[in-house]
Write an enzyme that holds these catalytic residues in place. Structure first.
Site: not given
Ligand code: BGP
Length: 464
Positions: A365, A166
């Protein structure tokens, strides 16, 4: 109906070094921007839990690999922490880190789990941030040296590499919307960050291919699709296209097609914030596109034409070109505040098939962060997270449909395996197939969804 996935489909999950490893006396890890920001402003982090207190994978990786195996993983992605391997960002390599990653990789392989390794997951070494981080072109060279070090050290066994996770997020978080250190609001810097990340990726890909290591290298992008409020309103459609250009195509186009979108170049020229492009850069970007695309998907972006006045308190911003649209009656995950729109995953895969040469890709993801999951603990001590099973099932159906229609999608990785540290949200929302009790030395317990995922992986699909 029976949903069967292609042979050798990748079933697993994803994580990152900074969100899972933790810090331990004598581990030799250097400071990165998260360690530093937490020292400066611990109150910005949920319950004041910092990056040193993550899920202790540094000491628990063997147990974790066994748990991954128990829930049917054939593959797993994490990231190397740059500041662990090369504590100052450049220079000396930390032998304790080399040993740790070697053991972790060997343990995964010995248990039939293919390691996918990412090189950068939001974690700039502090020594480099002090010199401007990604705004400074020297960081590109430091990153390429770091990448080559990783390929040399681990490339004999790791066959799936990713240059960034990302990469738009450090642009947004660090230089536009203030959720990553250094929390600037300067679009000129944001553009330089994005440019250098793209260049660094292409240069790392070039180095990897030159080393002839018999694996592949890609990038992981959060391809949040932009939907206009009204598809028949040309102003809404144009606004959605602008959001798509800023946040998706700024990395997707160079990564897959080797060039920046013309619409993006036009805007940054108009704003007079074109970064310094040196001779040969664009050829490097053109000639070193990705072998494989990881797609992270959580939520859609709903957009309408700009209706609110432009905020004069700072310089230009991407959202001078569109407004967010609060669509009524949307399905929402209240804990994270993100809309749940399952078809978005299908729309991304279709776009990649139709407009990006149907490049080999996988879902890297997808997941659901829920607060207070302990209220779903049953008498056997297991969290009954039926909502997560439903979330994954509903998304997998759309992945299946896209594959039926010809998309070259090779796998599905859930975010995440063990509950982990979500940046400033720390352990507020839990995403894992496996719970982590941070108050009890990180004790792990498989959730209902973990047991369910095992059956899906074993059957290479499910019936619903
Ligand atoms: C994605 C990232 C992760 C993870 C996930 C969940 O954007 O790659 O690192 O954290 O989101 O989001 P958050 O942690 O902001 O709830």
């Amino acid at each position: 109906m029976k949903y069967t996935f292609p042979k050798d489909f990748w079933w697993g999950s994803s994580a990152s070094g900074p969100q899972t490893e933790g810090r331990f006396t004598g581990d030799g890890k250097g400071e990165n921007i998260w360690d530093y920001w937490y020292e400066l402003e611990p109150e910005k982090f949920f319950d004041q839990v910092g990056p040193d207190k993550t899920s202790r994978v540094y000491e628990k990786y063997q147990e974790d690999v066994q748990l991954m195996k128990q829930i049917g993983h054939n593959s797993f992605r994490t990231s190397i922490q740059w500041s662990r391997l090369i504590p100052n960002g450049t220079g000396t390599v930390n032998q304790a880190a080399v040993d740790f990653y070697n053991h972790y990789i060997d343990e995964l392989l010995a248990n039939g789990i293919e390691p996918f390794f990412n090189l950068y997951h939001f974690d700039m070494p502090l020594a480099l941030q002090e010199k401007g981080g990604w705004t400074n072109r020297e960081t590109v060279d430091a990153y390429v040296t770091y990448a080559k070090t990783c390929f040399e050290l681990f490339g004999d066994r790791v066959k799936k590499w990713f240059t960034h996770n990302e990469p738009i997020v450090p642009v947004e978080g660090g230089y536009l919307y203030q959720f990553h250190y250094p929390n600037h609001v300067i679009m000129e810097e944001a553009v330089a960050v994005g440019y250098h990340e793209n260049l660094a990726s292409a240069k790392a890909i070039q180095s990897y291919h030159e080393m002839d290591l018999d694996g592949e290298i890609g990038i992981i992008l959060n391809l949040t699709p932009s939907y206009p409020r009204d598809e028949n309103n040309p102003e809404d459609v144009k606004a959605a296209q602008m959001a798509d250009t800023f946040f998706n195509r700024s990395f997707l186009d160079p990564a897959v097609k080797g060039e920046f979108p013309e619409e993006l170049m036009t805007v940054i020229k108009e704003l007079d914030i074109v970064p310094e492009i040196q001779e040969g850069d664009l050829a490097i970007i053109k000639n070193n596109t990705v072998d494989l695309l990881g797609i992270n998907y959580y939520q859609p972006r709903r957009i309408k034409a700009k209706e609110t006045p432009i905020d004069p308190s700072h310089g230009p911003m991407p959202d001078d070109y569109f407004d967010y649209y609060d669509m009524p009656d949307k399905k929402i995950n209240p804990y994270r505040g993100w809309e749940i729109y399952e078809k978005g995953i299908y729309d991304i895969l279709t776009n990649v098939r139709e407009n990006y040469g149907n490049i080999r890709c996988f879902i890297s993801e997808n997941g659901m962060g829920v607060e207070g999951e302990e209220r779903y603990i049953n008498e056997d001590g297991q969290i009954d997270d039926d909502y997560r099973i439903e979330f994954v099932t509903d998304h997998l159906k759309y992945v299946h449909q896209a594959i039926q229609e010809g998309t070259n999608c090779l796998g599905y990785h859930m975010w995440t395996c063990m509950d982990n540290w979500s940046w400033t949200n720390a352990y507020k929302n839990r995403y894992g197939f496996i719970s982590v009790d941070i108050k009890n030395e990180g004790k792990r317990t498989i959730k209902k969804s973990g047991h369910w995922f095992k059956t899906v992986a074993e059957n290479n699909g499910f019936i619903d």
